[in-house]
Design a protein around this motif. Structure first.
Motif, short mmCIF file in Angstrom:
data_model
loop_
_atom_site.label_atom_id
_atom_site.label_comp_id
_atom_site.label_asym_id
_atom_site.label_seq_id
_atom_site.Cartn_x
_atom_site.Cartn_y
_atom_site.Cartn_z
N TYR A 184 0.79 -1.23 0.00
CA TYR A 184 0.00 0.00 0.00
C TYR A 184 0.81 1.27 0.00
O TYR A 184 0.27 2.35 -0.26
CB TYR A 184 -0.94 -0.01 1.21
N GLY A 185 2.09 1.20 0.30
CA GLY A 185 2.91 2.40 0.37
C GLY A 185 4.14 2.32 -0.50
O GLY A 185 4.57 1.24 -0.90
N ASP A 204 3.92 2.65 6.94
CA ASP A 204 3.96 2.95 5.52
C ASP A 204 3.38 4.34 5.26
O ASP A 204 2.79 4.94 6.14
CB ASP A 204 3.21 1.87 4.70
N ASP A 205 3.59 4.81 4.03
CA ASP A 205 3.06 6.13 3.64
C ASP A 205 1.83 5.99 2.75
O ASP A 205 1.48 6.91 2.02
CB ASP A 205 4.14 6.95 2.94
N GLY A 206 1.16 4.85 2.82
CA GLY A 206 -0.02 4.60 1.98
C GLY A 206 -1.26 5.32 2.50
O GLY A 206 -1.17 6.23 3.33
N GLY A 213 -3.59 4.30 4.49
CA GLY A 213 -4.00 4.01 5.86
C GLY A 213 -5.37 3.37 5.95
O GLY A 213 -5.99 3.02 4.95
N ARG A 256 -8.34 0.93 1.46
CA ARG A 256 -7.04 0.69 0.83
C ARG A 256 -7.26 0.27 -0.62
O ARG A 256 -8.31 -0.20 -1.02
CB ARG A 256 -6.28 -0.42 1.57
N LYS A 311 -2.12 5.26 13.33
CA LYS A 311 -1.74 6.12 12.22
C LYS A 311 -0.24 6.40 12.29
O LYS A 311 0.28 6.75 13.33
CB LYS A 311 -2.52 7.43 12.26
N GLY A 349 0.49 6.86 6.53
CA GLY A 349 -0.29 5.64 6.33
C GLY A 349 -0.56 4.91 7.63
O GLY A 349 -0.86 5.51 8.66
#
Length: 196
Positions: free
Chosen positions: A90-91, A111-113, A115, A135, A164, A169
């Protein structure tokens, strides 16, 4: 069995996805029951477990202090790999930190996705759960990664908690107490499951 001039790529992709689903389900069902707990370097296990994710996202791995703990190494490697691969799905950026706090070892995967909304954190742990609204839908998987990670942590007397990330993410924190015998924790968890 298709003719040689027929494009079989789609069929092969479907078979590969079915194999991944079956492998994921079998790993979840087996629960690594036969593996014995041993003293290990948690940072080394985590670094090895995140190697596949490093090939798919920018990985920042940090283990500032050595963390030695008694656990079932293959089960824990699978749990950490599931968290890291989920983050890489996801990120674009994944941060993994191994450390210790009062009485417990901690592995944090971020991650930086996009979330997950806080009200869906517990839903994410349900087997075969796919939070597609929260997602990206274009991600392979069967919805067992977080379930397996949490079950493994709980079998070691710990847990996985979602939150968070400051990367934007999801943050998954795997906590493992130093003073719990994984063999006894697993037996306790199996007895609790039988009572439910």
């Amino acid at each position: 069995l298709l003719p040689k001039d027929h494009d079989s790529a789609a069929a092969k992709a479907d078979i590969s996805e079915m194999e991944r689903m079956l492998d994921g389900y079998l790993a979840f069902a087996r629960g690594e029951e036969g593996e014995q707990p041993v003293e290990v370097n948690l940072a080394a296990i985590a670094q090895e477990a995140t190697s596949h994710a490093a090939g798919r996202a920018q990985l920042d791995f940090s283990a500032p202090t050595p963390v030695t703990i008694r656990l079932r190494p293959l089960a824990m490697k699978r749990a950490i790999a599931n968290l890291a691969n989920n983050a890489a799905d996801y990120g674009n950026k994944v941060r993994v930190t191994v450390g210790r706090n009062a009485g417990e070892a901690i592995v944090t995967v971020e991650d930086d996705g996009p979330g997950i909304p806080p009200n869906m954190y517990e839903d994410a742990f349900r087997p075969f759960s796919r939070l597609d609204a929260a997602r990206n839908q274009n991600v392979a998987g069967v919805g067992l990664g977080l379930t397996i990670a949490r079950d493994t942590a709980r079998a070691h007397g710990g847990d996985v908690i979602l939150g968070k990330s400051d990367l934007g993410g999801l943050r998954a924190v795997l906590r493992l107490p130093f003073d719990v015998d994984p063999k006894k924790a697993l037996m306790r968890e199996q007895n609790d499951d039988e009572e439910d």
